[in-house]
Scaffold this motif. Structure first.
Motif, mmCIF file in Angstrom:
data_model
loop_
_atom_site.group_PDB
_atom_site.id
_atom_site.type_symbol
_atom_site.label_atom_id
_atom_site.label_comp_id
_atom_site.label_asym_id
_atom_site.label_seq_id
_atom_site.Cartn_x
_atom_site.Cartn_y
_atom_site.Cartn_z
ATOM 1 N N GLY A 35 36.465 46.169 40.338
ATOM 2 C CA GLY A 35 37.305 45.460 41.302
ATOM 3 C C GLY A 35 37.752 46.368 42.429
ATOM 4 N N ILE A 88 34.996 46.977 44.863
ATOM 5 C CA ILE A 88 34.877 45.852 45.796
ATOM 6 C C ILE A 88 35.896 45.989 46.924
ATOM 7 N N ASN A 138 42.351 38.637 37.700
ATOM 8 C CA ASN A 138 41.176 38.996 38.509
ATOM 9 C C ASN A 138 40.978 38.084 39.723
ATOM 10 N N LEU A 193 41.045 39.331 43.647
ATOM 11 C CA LEU A 193 39.954 39.080 44.586
ATOM 12 C C LEU A 193 40.433 38.310 45.811
ATOM 13 N N THR A 226 42.055 40.755 47.951
ATOM 14 C CA THR A 226 41.031 41.602 48.536
ATOM 15 C C THR A 226 40.413 40.944 49.765
#
Length: 244
Positions: free
Chosen positions: A75, A78, A231, A235, A238
């Protein structure tokens, strides 16, 4: 919390992360950490840590106070690529801490975290495998002051904390502030791994960056919120981040 607040926290943590470029760089880091003579804290930053940073100001303060922060997990890779940065090696504690223990051969070590019989198993395994002298082993459920007293009493050169986030980072920050001259490593589940409570994922799963799937399957009740809820939230945040 405003978007500006968590974004600022994320930016601070990302900027502080020590990217390890290759195995030679990793070895140089291990050697430097094994020679430290002042209170030094090593922390690992994964997606779960970044979610906690977003919501918990005390945890953010404790984590950002660490002397060395390392990028842990796919993660975070990313996120780094989203920000236009090279993520370097994956520096998870489960792999790095045994290497640190090997570098502390014959020296005074403390294990604080997990529970019996896994704590005693971790001590026996580490003394036999790494030839360290575990001078203090204590479960991870006492107030912070207990560990400060243990540090003064036993004066370990390396402290491995296996209490989980956010407690271990709070304990580490207090230990560093006390001035005790030791290396403090926030190890998460490392004592559970060393003590045989939790098994590592097969190497091929780790190479795919999917060890979290293996852990979720192994401990679904405990890790459901961290991975199944956490998660996607990580994301989403992100995606909001962008190159500065």
């Amino acid at each position: 919390m405003s978007a500006l607040t968590w974004l600022r926290r994320w930016q601070t943590i990302v900027q502080k992360l020590r990217v390890v470029s290759d195995s030679a760089d990793e070895q140089a880091l291990i050697e430097a950490l094994s020679r430290t003579e002042a209170a030094t804290v090593v922390g690992f930053v994964n997606a779960h840590a970044m979610n906690l940073v977003s919501a918990n100001a005390d945890y953010y303060d404790a984590l950002s106070a660490a002397d060395v922060l390392l990028r842990d997990g796919s993660g975070m890779a990313i996120l780094f690529r989203r920000l236009g940065r090279e993520p370097g090696l994956n520096m998870n504690g489960t792999d790095l801490i045994p290497k640190l223990l090997a570098a502390f051969k014959g020296r005074r070590v403390a294990f604080w975290g997990t529970e019996e019989p896994y704590l005693s198993n971790a001590v026996q395994h580490s003394e036999a495998t790494f030839a360290v002298d575990v001078v203090s082993a204590h479960h991870g459920f006492d107030p912070v002051e207990t560990y400060l007293n243990l540090a003064r009493q036993y004066q370990p050169e390396l402290v491995v904390l296996g209490m989980g986030m956010p407690k271990q980072e709070a304990v580490a920050a207090r230990l560093a502030a006390s001035g005790e001259p030791c290396l403090v490593v926030c190890g998460g589940a490392i004592l559970d791994f060393l003590g045989g409570k939790v098994n590592r994922a097969p190497q091929w799963i780790r190479r795919l960056g999917c060890e979290w799937v293996f852990r979720l399957a192994s401990e679904p009740k405990r890790l459901f919120t961290r991975y199944v809820v956490g998660n996607p939230m990580f994301l989403l945040r992100t995606l909001i981040c962008k190159k500065s």
